[in-house]
Design a protein around this motif. Structure first.
Motif, mmCIF file in Angstrom:
data_model
loop_
_atom_site.group_PDB
_atom_site.id
_atom_site.type_symbol
_atom_site.label_atom_id
_atom_site.label_comp_id
_atom_site.label_asym_id
_atom_site.label_seq_id
_atom_site.Cartn_x
_atom_site.Cartn_y
_atom_site.Cartn_z
ATOM 1 N N ASN A 42 -21.142 -2.367 21.692
ATOM 2 C CA ASN A 42 -21.328 -3.697 22.287
ATOM 3 C C ASN A 42 -21.925 -4.670 21.289
ATOM 4 O O ASN A 42 -22.522 -4.265 20.289
ATOM 5 N N GLN A 43 -21.786 -5.949 21.593
ATOM 6 C CA GLN A 43 -22.429 -6.965 20.776
ATOM 7 C C GLN A 43 -23.911 -7.055 21.138
ATOM 8 O O GLN A 43 -24.318 -6.675 22.238
ATOM 9 N N ARG A 44 -24.680 -7.557 20.210
ATOM 10 C CA ARG A 44 -26.104 -7.775 20.476
ATOM 11 C C ARG A 44 -26.218 -8.871 21.531
ATOM 12 O O ARG A 44 -25.551 -9.909 21.439
ATOM 13 N N GLU A 45 -27.071 -8.640 22.514
ATOM 14 C CA GLU A 45 -27.225 -9.614 23.594
ATOM 15 C C GLU A 45 -28.690 -9.972 23.794
ATOM 16 O O GLU A 45 -29.595 -9.159 23.569
ATOM 17 N N LEU A 46 -28.892 -11.207 24.241
ATOM 18 C CA LEU A 46 -30.237 -11.681 24.521
ATOM 19 C C LEU A 46 -30.749 -11.048 25.817
ATOM 20 O O LEU A 46 -30.061 -11.084 26.842
ATOM 21 N N VAL A 47 -31.939 -10.503 25.761
ATOM 22 C CA VAL A 47 -32.566 -9.910 26.944
ATOM 23 C C VAL A 47 -33.561 -10.881 27.565
ATOM 24 O O VAL A 47 -33.547 -11.124 28.767
ATOM 25 N N ALA A 48 -34.441 -11.424 26.734
ATOM 26 C CA ALA A 48 -35.473 -12.330 27.248
ATOM 27 C C ALA A 48 -35.980 -13.202 26.106
ATOM 28 O O ALA A 48 -35.978 -12.777 24.945
ATOM 29 N N VAL A 49 -36.404 -14.412 26.463
ATOM 30 C CA VAL A 49 -36.908 -15.359 25.468
ATOM 31 C C VAL A 49 -38.121 -16.059 26.051
ATOM 32 O O VAL A 49 -38.211 -16.265 27.269
ATOM 33 N N ILE A 50 -39.056 -16.410 25.162
ATOM 34 C CA ILE A 50 -40.273 -17.074 25.614
ATOM 35 C C ILE A 50 -40.605 -18.213 24.666
ATOM 36 O O ILE A 50 -40.486 -18.086 23.444
ATOM 37 N N ALA A 51 -41.016 -19.328 25.256
ATOM 38 C CA ALA A 51 -41.333 -20.537 24.498
ATOM 39 C C ALA A 51 -42.645 -20.360 23.723
ATOM 40 O O ALA A 51 -43.423 -19.447 24.004
ATOM 41 N N PRO A 52 -42.896 -21.255 22.762
ATOM 42 C CA PRO A 52 -44.109 -21.117 21.945
ATOM 43 C C PRO A 52 -45.403 -21.045 22.736
ATOM 44 O O PRO A 52 -46.299 -20.270 22.399
ATOM 45 N N SER A 53 -45.504 -21.836 23.790
ATOM 46 C CA SER A 53 -46.743 -21.854 24.574
ATOM 47 C C SER A 53 -46.890 -20.617 25.441
ATOM 48 O O SER A 53 -47.991 -20.305 25.903
ATOM 49 N N GLY A 54 -45.785 -19.949 25.697
ATOM 50 C CA GLY A 54 -45.808 -18.804 26.599
ATOM 51 C C GLY A 54 -45.640 -19.172 28.057
ATOM 52 O O GLY A 54 -45.549 -18.304 28.915
ATOM 53 N N SER A 55 -45.592 -20.472 28.348
ATOM 54 C CA SER A 55 -45.524 -20.906 29.743
ATOM 55 C C SER A 55 -44.108 -20.918 30.291
ATOM 56 O O SER A 55 -43.902 -20.967 31.497
ATOM 57 N N ILE A 56 -43.131 -20.889 29.405
ATOM 58 C CA ILE A 56 -41.729 -20.898 29.836
ATOM 59 C C ILE A 56 -41.031 -19.680 29.253
ATOM 60 O O ILE A 56 -41.123 -19.412 28.051
#
Length: 121
Positions: A42-56
């Motif tokens: 499979n191709q690499r897939e995004l699981v989760a992402v978090i913004a710099p502040s951690g709030s989003i």
């Protein structure tokens, strides 16, 4: 700059694992941090992402409600808590961070070496 993951391993379906990633080296600032995964064939897939502040943060639909991403900016770490795991979560998980090594440098994307997660049925 190095991103080092830890916490992978073997778990039974329904179980939990916690992945951690620490960024080290010459770091001025870190922007978004994320976890990706790649299963064989499979191709690499995004699981989760978090913004710099951690709030989003945001997770892929396939893991929503089961996985949680968080970060500790004081320690340059990002964590992925994985609950109610399924065999289809089996993959190599990679930590990713966009960061600057100096005030005047451009933002670059860095990757960890990956950690194997295997969920048995």
């Amino acid at each position: 700059v190095q991103l080092e993951e830890s916490g992978g391993g073997l778990v039974q379906a329904g179980g939990s694992l916690r992945l951690s990633c620490v960024a080290s080296g010459s770091i001025f600032s870190i922007d978004k941090m994320a976890w990706y995964r790649q299963a064989p064939g499979n191709q690499r897939e995004l699981v989760a992402v978090i913004a710099p502040s951690g709030s989003i943060s945001n997770c892929a639909d396939s893991v929503k409600g089961r996985f949680t991403i968080s970060r500790d900016n004081a320690k340059n770490t990002v964590t992925l808590q994985m609950n109610e795991m399924k065999p289809e979560d089996t993959a190599v998980y990679y930590c990713n961070a966009d960061l600057k090594t100096a005030r005047w440098s451009t933002m670059r994307s860095y990757w960890g070496q990956g950690t194997q997660v295997t969920v048995s049925s």
